[in-house]
Structures are given as C-alpha cells and as structure tokens.
Motif scaffolding. Structure first.
Motif, mmCIF file in Angstrom:
data_model
loop_
_atom_site.group_PDB
_atom_site.id
_atom_site.type_symbol
_atom_site.label_atom_id
_atom_site.label_comp_id
_atom_site.label_asym_id
_atom_site.label_seq_id
_atom_site.Cartn_x
_atom_site.Cartn_y
_atom_site.Cartn_z
ATOM 1 N N LYS A 272 0.833 -1.209 0.000
ATOM 2 C CA LYS A 272 0.000 0.000 0.000
ATOM 3 C C LYS A 272 0.871 1.266 0.000
ATOM 4 C CE LYS A 272 -3.959 1.904 2.537
ATOM 5 N NZ LYS A 272 -4.922 1.692 3.605
ATOM 6 N N CYS A 273 1.903 1.268 0.836
ATOM 7 C CA CYS A 273 2.761 2.455 0.918
ATOM 8 C C CYS A 273 3.462 2.723 -0.419
ATOM 9 C CB CYS A 273 3.825 2.287 2.010
ATOM 10 S SG CYS A 273 3.130 2.291 3.661
ATOM 11 N N CYS A 274 3.974 1.667 -1.044
ATOM 12 C CA CYS A 274 4.676 1.865 -2.331
ATOM 13 C C CYS A 274 3.729 2.475 -3.353
ATOM 14 C CB CYS A 274 5.171 0.527 -2.898
ATOM 15 S SG CYS A 274 6.483 -0.216 -1.945
ATOM 16 N N THR A 275 2.533 1.910 -3.459
ATOM 17 C CA THR A 275 1.612 2.339 -4.507
ATOM 18 C C THR A 275 1.116 3.759 -4.250
ATOM 19 O OG1 THR A 275 0.910 0.040 -4.504
ATOM 20 C CG2 THR A 275 -0.356 1.544 -5.855
ATOM 21 N N GLN A 276 0.753 4.029 -3.006
ATOM 22 C CA GLN A 276 0.210 5.360 -2.705
ATOM 23 C C GLN A 276 1.300 6.443 -2.806
ATOM 24 O OE1 GLN A 276 -3.600 3.920 -0.045
ATOM 25 N NE2 GLN A 276 -2.012 5.052 0.994
ATOM 26 N N ALA A 277 2.521 6.119 -2.398
ATOM 27 C CA ALA A 277 3.598 7.117 -2.513
ATOM 28 C C ALA A 277 3.855 7.415 -3.993
ATOM 29 C CB ALA A 277 4.869 6.615 -1.828
ATOM 30 N N LEU A 278 3.893 6.365 -4.811
ATOM 31 C CA LEU A 278 4.125 6.594 -6.244
ATOM 32 C C LEU A 278 2.970 7.389 -6.856
ATOM 33 C CD1 LEU A 278 5.888 6.164 -8.729
ATOM 34 C CD2 LEU A 278 4.680 3.995 -9.131
ATOM 35 N N ASP A 279 1.761 7.065 -6.464
ATOM 36 C CA ASP A 279 0.582 7.790 -6.967
ATOM 37 C C ASP A 279 0.698 9.281 -6.641
ATOM 38 O OD1 ASP A 279 -2.166 7.893 -8.023
ATOM 39 O OD2 ASP A 279 -2.739 8.292 -5.951
ATOM 40 N N GLU A 280 1.120 9.594 -5.422
ATOM 41 C CA GLU A 280 1.252 11.002 -5.030
ATOM 42 C C GLU A 280 2.363 11.681 -5.835
ATOM 43 O OE1 GLU A 280 -0.819 12.733 -3.025
ATOM 44 O OE2 GLU A 280 -1.998 10.896 -2.860
ATOM 45 N N LEU A 281 3.459 10.959 -6.082
ATOM 46 C CA LEU A 281 4.536 11.553 -6.890
ATOM 47 C C LEU A 281 4.069 11.781 -8.325
ATOM 48 C CD1 LEU A 281 7.671 9.578 -5.584
ATOM 49 C CD2 LEU A 281 7.201 12.022 -5.275
ATOM 50 N N LEU A 282 3.299 10.831 -8.859
ATOM 51 C CA LEU A 282 2.807 10.990 -10.238
ATOM 52 C C LEU A 282 1.870 12.194 -10.364
ATOM 53 C CD1 LEU A 282 2.183 7.220 -11.066
ATOM 54 C CD2 LEU A 282 3.783 8.707 -12.290
ATOM 55 N N LYS A 283 1.229 12.558 -9.242
ATOM 56 C CA LYS A 283 0.357 13.746 -9.275
ATOM 57 C C LYS A 283 1.172 15.038 -9.297
ATOM 58 C CE LYS A 283 -3.309 11.790 -6.367
ATOM 59 N NZ LYS A 283 -3.768 11.763 -4.965
ATOM 60 N N ARG A 284 2.487 14.927 -8.948
ATOM 61 C CA ARG A 284 3.324 16.128 -8.805
ATOM 62 C C ARG A 284 4.583 15.965 -9.656
ATOM 63 N NH1 ARG A 284 1.003 14.552 -4.194
ATOM 64 N NH2 ARG A 284 0.055 16.129 -2.821
ATOM 65 N N PRO A 285 4.492 16.305 -10.951
ATOM 66 C CA PRO A 285 5.603 16.025 -11.866
ATOM 67 C C PRO A 285 6.946 16.600 -11.402
ATOM 68 C CG PRO A 285 3.648 16.691 -13.083
ATOM 69 C CD PRO A 285 3.312 16.860 -11.633
ATOM 70 N N ALA A 286 6.939 17.794 -10.792
ATOM 71 C CA ALA A 286 8.224 18.384 -10.394
ATOM 72 C C ALA A 286 8.869 17.547 -9.282
ATOM 73 C CB ALA A 286 8.008 19.815 -9.906
ATOM 74 N N ASP A 287 8.064 17.063 -8.347
ATOM 75 C CA ASP A 287 8.607 16.231 -7.265
ATOM 76 C C ASP A 287 8.987 14.845 -7.779
ATOM 77 O OD1 ASP A 287 8.307 18.152 -5.117
ATOM 78 O OD2 ASP A 287 6.147 17.883 -5.415
ATOM 79 N N LEU A 288 8.192 14.348 -8.723
ATOM 80 C CA LEU A 288 8.532 13.055 -9.342
ATOM 81 C C LEU A 288 9.920 13.153 -9.988
ATOM 82 C CD1 LEU A 288 7.719 10.157 -10.262
ATOM 83 C CD2 LEU A 288 6.765 11.214 -12.324
ATOM 84 N N ALA A 289 10.159 14.259 -10.683
ATOM 85 C CA ALA A 289 11.451 14.428 -11.356
ATOM 86 C C ALA A 289 12.593 14.423 -10.329
ATOM 87 C CB ALA A 289 11.454 15.726 -12.156
ATOM 88 N N LYS A 290 12.354 15.077 -9.176
ATOM 89 C CA LYS A 290 13.411 15.101 -8.146
ATOM 90 C C LYS A 290 13.643 13.695 -7.586
ATOM 91 C CE LYS A 290 12.182 19.732 -6.646
ATOM 92 N NZ LYS A 290 11.428 20.412 -5.590
ATOM 93 N N ALA A 291 12.553 12.965 -7.365
ATOM 94 C CA ALA A 291 12.702 11.592 -6.856
ATOM 95 C C ALA A 291 13.417 10.732 -7.897
ATOM 96 C CB ALA A 291 11.325 11.005 -6.529
ATOM 97 N N GLN A 292 13.116 10.965 -9.163
ATOM 98 C CA GLN A 292 13.773 10.182 -10.216
ATOM 99 C C GLN A 292 15.265 10.513 -10.295
ATOM 100 O OE1 GLN A 292 10.484 10.317 -13.573
ATOM 101 N NE2 GLN A 292 11.596 8.392 -13.543
ATOM 102 N N ASP A 293 15.608 11.793 -10.117
ATOM 103 C CA ASP A 293 17.035 12.162 -10.097
ATOM 104 C C ASP A 293 17.752 11.459 -8.945
ATOM 105 O OD1 ASP A 293 16.771 13.777 -12.242
ATOM 106 O OD2 ASP A 293 16.735 15.677 -11.122
ATOM 107 N N ALA A 294 17.088 11.445 -7.770
ATOM 108 C CA ALA A 294 17.701 10.793 -6.595
ATOM 109 C C ALA A 294 17.910 9.305 -6.884
ATOM 110 C CB ALA A 294 16.816 10.983 -5.369
ATOM 111 N N ALA A 295 16.915 8.662 -7.528
ATOM 112 C CA ALA A 295 17.048 7.230 -7.856
ATOM 113 C C ALA A 295 18.177 7.023 -8.857
ATOM 114 C CB ALA A 295 15.725 6.697 -8.413
ATOM 115 N N ALA A 296 18.211 7.881 -9.888
ATOM 116 C CA ALA A 296 19.220 7.715 -10.945
ATOM 117 C C ALA A 296 20.625 7.896 -10.392
ATOM 118 C CB ALA A 296 18.961 8.711 -12.073
ATOM 119 N N SER A 297 20.780 8.786 -9.392
ATOM 120 C CA SER A 297 22.125 9.017 -8.857
ATOM 121 C C SER A 297 22.404 8.141 -7.634
ATOM 122 C CB SER A 297 22.303 10.503 -8.522
ATOM 123 O OG SER A 297 21.298 10.876 -7.593
ATOM 124 N N ASN A 298 21.545 7.154 -7.406
ATOM 125 C CA ASN A 298 21.712 6.224 -6.271
ATOM 126 C C ASN A 298 21.842 6.948 -4.939
ATOM 127 O OD1 ASN A 298 21.564 3.709 -7.590
ATOM 128 N ND2 ASN A 298 23.617 4.080 -8.434
#
Ligand code: HEM
Length: 433
Positions: A272-298
């Motif tokens: 539930k936490c994984c899905t809902q957190a991702l859903d909230e990030l998908l609602k906020r493209p600018a924050d999603l991009a920051k989370a994606q940068d953090a993932a890409a840079s490990n």
C-alpha cells in the motif's frame, strides 16, 4: 360522497407519491452521506486541518479525535492510559494466542518483542533486506517490458518473497501469501464495521497461514537430523537456536504466533505504501522528477525522503485508535485541555500530526531533509512499528528501479489510476520507455 371519494383518492395518491419522493430524497441524502464518509476516510486531512485550528481535540459520541502533533504523541506515549484493542481479533487470527501488538505493556510483551529483536536484526537490513529487495524489484521491472501493474506485478510480490526468504519458510505461491496476509490485516486493523464476510475470509486465511508456518517449523526441525547440516542463519533458524538453548517463550506455537504477527503486518502495508507514494509523486511532476534524479544518482537517503514525504499525503493509516482505561486530561494546562473519560475511544490522527504547521514547516510541500522525528507513518510510542527500519529501506527500494526508468508515467485511461479493493490498492499501471 363523490367529492369525498375524489379527495380520498387524491390524498392516497399524494401519500404514495409523497412517500416515493421522500424515499428518493432519503436515498440521495444517505448516498451523499455515505460518499462523504468514504471521502473522509480516504482523504481526511482537509478535515483535520480545520480541526487543528478550531477544535484540536474533538470529543463526540464518546470518541476523541486528536489532531495536533504534541497531543497525538501524548496519547501514543501514555500506553498505560490509552491502550490497544487488538487482542480479541489477534487471538482469532493467531489461533488462540495473543501477538505482542495486541498486548499491553507487560512482561509477555517485553519477552516476545525482545525475542523478535534478537532474530530480526538491524544489521540484516544492509546485508539481507536491501540487496534482496533491490534484486527482486529490478528483475520484476526489467521483465515487465515497459508496462507494469505496480500492485499486482511489483509491490505485493517483493515483500511477499522477501519475508518468506528472510524467515526461511518456503512459500506456496506469491499470490497465496499476499492474499492471506491482506485478509488477516483487513480484519485486524481496518474492519471497523465488523463485517462477517471480512471475518470469515480472515479465519480461512489465518488457518492457512498457521498451517504454512507449522509445516515450515516441522520441516526445519526435521532437517538437521536427516542431513546433519547446521540450521541456516535465517529468522526461523535463529528462533529454533533460541529454542534449543532452552530460552522460555520460544516453543513452536509461540514462534508461530510471532512469525504470523510479523508476516501479517509486513505485506499489505508495504504494498500500500509503495503504490500510494508513487501515486502522489505521479500527481506532482516536479517532485517526481526530483525523486527520479535521486534514484538515478543512487542517492538512497534523498530518494527515501521524497517517498516518505509523498506518503504523508496518503499514508498507510491516517490514524491509530486506542481505548482510554482511565479518566485523563489531555493537553493539560493548555486552552484545549480536554477530559477524556474512561471507556472513550481515542483517534490519534498521525497524518494530521505530520501536517501540523506548528512543527512541520510548509507541510503542504514535498520537501527533502525534514528531521525524521516529524514522521509518524509507523506510529509512535510502545507499539511503534516493529518493521520501521526495514520499511525505510524496503519501500523506496521497491520503487527505485521504476523511478530509474525514463519517461515514467501512468498508463492511459482507467488502468493508470489507483484503484482499491477494500482498504488496499488493487491496481495502478504505469509505463516507461
Ligand atoms: C511498510 C509499511 C508499514 C507500515 C505503514 C506499518 C505501520 C505500523 C503502525 C502504524 C503500527 C502501530 C500500530 C499501533 O500503534 O496501533 C505498526 C506496528 C507494528 N508493525 Fe508495522 N507497518 C509497516 C510494515 C511492517 C513490517 C515490514 C513489519 C514486520 C517486519 C511490521 C510489523 C509490525 C509490528 C510487529 C507492529 C507492532 C509493534 C509493537 O506492538 O510493538 N510492520 N506498524
């Protein structure tokens, strides 16, 4: 006479039609109230925000709703006054015995809790949990071909495989374990209306879970004598090592109860936490991009910050509930002090606390770097989630391979929307390049 008949007919018609109209209105109002109630259950923060200002401790119908940060922590730290009420249902699920989440602060609680801390160790997180989660999540995302149902193909599967492997209990199938734990969890923690169908599903699921754990314990105990090999160093092996050493409270049935309680708490929550957190990030493209940068840079610390910030907007459980066992004045000495009488239910609104701007700066923004003490995703006080340190690694770890993918987006149409089955997400499909 004819005139009277006509009037009577007219009244009869009016009565019949009037009733129909009234029934229509009643149905509309009831369905409006049901929808409102559902909306409040799904998205209570706007109401909490008003309460925090206007009536921080709301007492109605023998229930106190507690919304400010320090008051929520006061409730959850007074475990002698505000007690958990899970015991009866816990005994149904565990086959007659209680699990430590259903216990009050007591010798039995300390015994079982500390045994589990002995076998589920912090050092396992970097050594076992993180690599297992990373490899499993990556292989599922890689195999998806660019379109994946986050729930069915990722977030339910990783914690299921992880816990079975970590416990050392060979599992029947991913689907069985996920379904069993979800049915038991729903009955224990979210079934406020005591729905008989939910209870029946939980009885069936927990009987199967107990049988699975019994078989695992029996087979493992038979293993060394057959092959002469030492116990593997997993959770079950460590439990049996304590049993062999004569530690009290580590008989087979107590081991089963402890593993069952941990198992039930671990799978539906993580998914539930994984899905809902991702859903909230998908609602906020600018924050999603920051989370994606953090993932890409490990940068796993930064990634976890974004994930748990996003989760504040739709947490696993916006509240935890306690029963007051004595009269107690909450927030004593403040303008909002309120007498909570013995026998009252107390709703500690942990989500509301995480939005309390007396403590959390700009709570409506997703901000990395907030101090960890501001978060109450995993409760607070005596019953703080046993898995809290695992969760901090596992939840972002499951999402990381997805977030690393380019052009991560919702699938078009309904498939891309988060949908629920009861209290748990059932599907949400995303795509990537
Ligand atoms: C991943 C998301 C998870 C969330 C959001 C979560 C949430 C919570 C919360 C809010 C509580 C407190 C309940 C209360 O105070 O009434 C709790 C307790 C507990 N959780 Fe979790 N949990 C998660 C995962 C796990 C995992 C992975 C495990 C096991 C490894 C686990 C095992 C437990 C146990 C045993 C307790 C009771 C602790 C005690 O009584 O001392 N949880 N959890």
């Amino acid at each position: 006479m004819k005139l009277l008949d006509n009037w009577k007919n007219a009244f009869d018609r009016l009565e019949a039609e009037g009733m129909a109209v009234l029934q229509e209105v009643e149905t509309d109002v009831t369905s409006f109230l049901d929808r409102l109630k559902q909306h409040l259950i799904e998205n209570p923060e706007p109401v909490f925000a008003v309460l925090r200002r206007v009536q921080p401790i709301l007492f109605v119908k023998n229930t106190a709703v507690v919304t400010r940060f320090e008051d929520v922590q006061e409730v959850l730290s007074r475990d002698d006054v505000f007690q958990v009420t899970y015991k009866d249902k816990m005994e149904v699920v565990a086959g007659g015995s209680n699990f430590f989440l259903g216990m009050q602060n007591s010798a039995d609680y300390e015994r079982d809790h500390s045994h589990m801390l002995t076998v589920i160790r912090r050092e396992d997180i970097p050594q076992q949990v993180a690599p297992f989660v990373a490899a499993t999540a990556e292989s599922l995302v890689a195999a998806s071909g660019g379109r994946i149902d986050v729930v069915g193909q990722l977030s339910r599967i990783v914690p299921t495989r992880w816990i079975a492997a970590y416990f050392g209990c060979p599992w029947p199938s991913d689907e069985d374990l996920a379904t069993w734990s979800t049915a038991a969890f729903q009955y224990l923690f979210t079934d406020i209306d005591d729905d008989p169908a939910v209870a029946a599903a939980a009885r069936d699921a927990s009987a199967k879970t107990r049988a699975w754990l019994d078989t695992s314990i029996r087979n493992r105990k038979a293993q060394p004598s057959q092959s002469g090999t030492p116990q593997p160093d997993d959770v079950l092996g460590r439990c049996l090592a304590l049993q062999n050493a004569g530690v009290p409270g580590m008989d087979d049935s107590t081991i089963r109860t402890n593993l069952l309680g941990l198992f039930v708490g671990a799978i539906p929550t993580t998914s539930k936490c994984c899905t809902q957190a991702l859903d909230e990030l998908l609602k906020r493209p600018a924050d999603l991009a920051k989370a994606q940068d953090a993932a890409a840079s490990n940068n796993d610390t930064l990634l976890a910050d974004y994930v748990f910030e996003a989760l504040r907007f739709n947490p696993n459980n916006p509240v935890v509930v306690r029963l007051s066992v004595q009269d107690y004045t909450l927030a004593k000495g403040t303008m909002r002090e309120t007498l909570i009488p013995k026998g009252a239910s107390v709703v500690a609104a942990t989500q509301s606390a995480m939005f309390d701007d007396r403590f959390v700066d700009s709570p409506n923004e997703i901000r990395a770097g907030r101090p960890p003490y501001l978060y109450m995703h995993f409760g607070y006080g005596l019953h703080t989630c046993f898995g809290q340190y695992i969760n901090r690694v596992q939840i972002p770890g499951i999402l990381k391979p997805l977030l690393k993918r380019k052009n991560l987006r919702r699938a078009v149409g309904d498939a891309g929307q988060l949908t629920y089955s009861g209290p748990f997400p059932s599907t949400m499909t995303v795509q990537f390049d």
